[in-house]
Design a protein around this motif. Sequence first.
Motif, PDB file in Angstrom:
ATOM      1  N   GLY A 306       0.822  -1.213   0.000  1.00 28.91           N
ATOM      2  CA  GLY A 306       0.000   0.000   0.000  1.00 28.91           C
ATOM      3  C   GLY A 306       0.847   1.250   0.000  1.00 28.91           C
ATOM      4  O   GLY A 306       0.543   2.232  -0.695  1.00 28.91           O
ATOM      5  N   THR A 307       1.946   1.216   0.747  1.00 28.33           N
ATOM      6  CA  THR A 307       2.848   2.379   0.797  1.00 28.33           C
ATOM      7  C   THR A 307       3.508   2.610  -0.554  1.00 28.33           C
ATOM      8  O   THR A 307       3.623   3.752  -1.020  1.00 28.33           O
ATOM      9  CB  THR A 307       3.917   2.166   1.878  1.00 28.33           C
ATOM     10  N   LEU A 309       2.405   1.686  -3.566  1.00 26.02           N
ATOM     11  CA  LEU A 309       1.446   2.173  -4.556  1.00 26.02           C
ATOM     12  C   LEU A 309       1.075   3.630  -4.304  1.00 26.02           C
ATOM     13  O   LEU A 309       0.909   4.411  -5.245  1.00 26.02           O
ATOM     14  CB  LEU A 309       0.195   1.289  -4.533  1.00 26.02           C
ATOM     15  N   SER A 310       0.911   3.997  -3.041  1.00 24.23           N
ATOM     16  CA  SER A 310       0.608   5.404  -2.762  1.00 24.23           C
ATOM     17  C   SER A 310       1.796   6.291  -3.120  1.00 24.23           C
ATOM     18  O   SER A 310       1.625   7.433  -3.548  1.00 24.23           O
ATOM     19  CB  SER A 310       0.244   5.577  -1.287  1.00 24.23           C
ATOM     20  N   PHE A 313       1.970   7.838  -6.646  1.00 26.21           N
ATOM     21  CA  PHE A 313       1.208   9.052  -6.954  1.00 26.21           C
ATOM     22  C   PHE A 313       1.633  10.249  -6.112  1.00 26.21           C
ATOM     23  O   PHE A 313       1.052  11.324  -6.243  1.00 26.21           O
ATOM     24  CB  PHE A 313      -0.288   8.780  -6.740  1.00 26.21           C
ATOM     25  N   THR A 314       2.631  10.061  -5.262  1.00 27.38           N
ATOM     26  CA  THR A 314       3.090  11.184  -4.434  1.00 27.38           C
ATOM     27  C   THR A 314       4.520  11.601  -4.759  1.00 27.38           C
ATOM     28  O   THR A 314       4.871  12.763  -4.566  1.00 27.38           O
ATOM     29  CB  THR A 314       3.007  10.815  -2.941  1.00 27.38           C
TER      30      THR A 314
END
Length: 473
Positions: A306-307, A309-310, A313-314
């Motif tokens: 999850g980290t 993949l996030s 986009f960051t």
Amino acid sequence: MPEPRRRRPAVLLGRLPLPERNALLDALRAETVGGLLLLAAAAAALIWANTAQRGYGTVVHHHVGPAALGLHLSVAHWASDGLLAVFFFVAGIELKRELVTGELRTPSAAALPVVAALCGMAVPAGVYAVTAAAGGGSLRGWAVPTATDIAFALGVLAVIGTALPAALRAFLLTLAVVDDLCAILVIAIFFTSTVNVAALVGAAACLVLFWLLLHARVRGWYVYVPLALVTWALTVNSGIHATVAGVALGLMLRCTPRPRPEGTGTTAEVAGPSQAEHVEHLLRPLSAGLAVPLFALFNAGVAVSGTALSGVFTRPETLGVVLGLVAGKTAGIFGGTWAAARFTRASLNPDLAWPDVFAMAALGGIGFTVALLIGELAFASDPALTAETKAAVLVGSVVSALLASVLLKLRDTTYRRLSEDEERDEDGDGVPDVYEEDDPAYHLRMAEILEAKAAEHRRLAQLARRDSGPDTI
């Protein structure tokens, strides 16, 4: 009486019977099967890397090969420098065929796909540069979203667009081949840090010898295969990426049909397959069935969480890759095609419509194979950023594939409906109605058919009213 032939006992992993072997090779030559194998290999790499990360890393980074020849490479490098060279060798043959007998042989026909390919590289690079600069990120990855994966893109088109015009595939193939050539030039120019001049001169000499032997019509694989391997090894040691050697060797093959000896056909001379066609026919199953899937297996393994993949986009670099593939590729390819058709003498194929071009432009955002390769070269000094860039390439390619699939499916439905209308034969005379619309006899027959149908409907309605009335004794 002759003795009955004894059946050869079955051998585990032995030679396949001829019909099964031919069927397997023909399947591997199809873009659909090649794309599915590539997708399966990428999925296997992701599963392996996320369930046994240490084991995957151990295999990928294990070094094998003769150090004395400068070929003590990791498994990942053998896949990207060795196996992928086979893929680009086939791509070089495709490019040569397009230049000699295909869409690129005349400037007017080549203008649209060439301009579309160039704009489809420039705009994603600009999108990445703006995104990375705005977030204070590195500009080294500007070339990552510029690539289009031929195998994946044609595979998606083959699966989804069964009723689409053949001109769309030709347009995409030409665009992808030009895109791959430009990607190779980018790799050779911008991602070659140090050059071993002696090895580079040796590779160039081998290429010249390869060309001379071809034009002297010297035959025998035992001559060309060792020479190609030496050319590849020298290119690896020169510091230039080995895929450049694959493209260069592919461009040297002859694409004009070769005449067969007199007496082998019904006419004096019968044109046989060209040298390039013959070699491509032999190597495409190896490229699609082994080289590209193994490259994906040993290079697409990214630990996804999850980290992570996030972070795609960051972080400015990874966000630039995703936006470049999804938005930049679509805008660049479609905008370049429209501009070339609007402001030059080039024109869009009459079999295509602009919604077709837009769907194909979205398909160009699948940059899987070459984008992964450029990502490794761009961030070789930063393993963490390399892994995040691979994740961004996967995300951008998947989003582009899904978007293109929806658009292509809509267009495919439209063309399928048009095809059904063209094949419609209401009067049952064996001639499609579209060819008879200007015939007065056709309109008379259609009026009679409609009148007969209306009379039948009236009769059925009368029967229904009579049956629904009150019971009588």
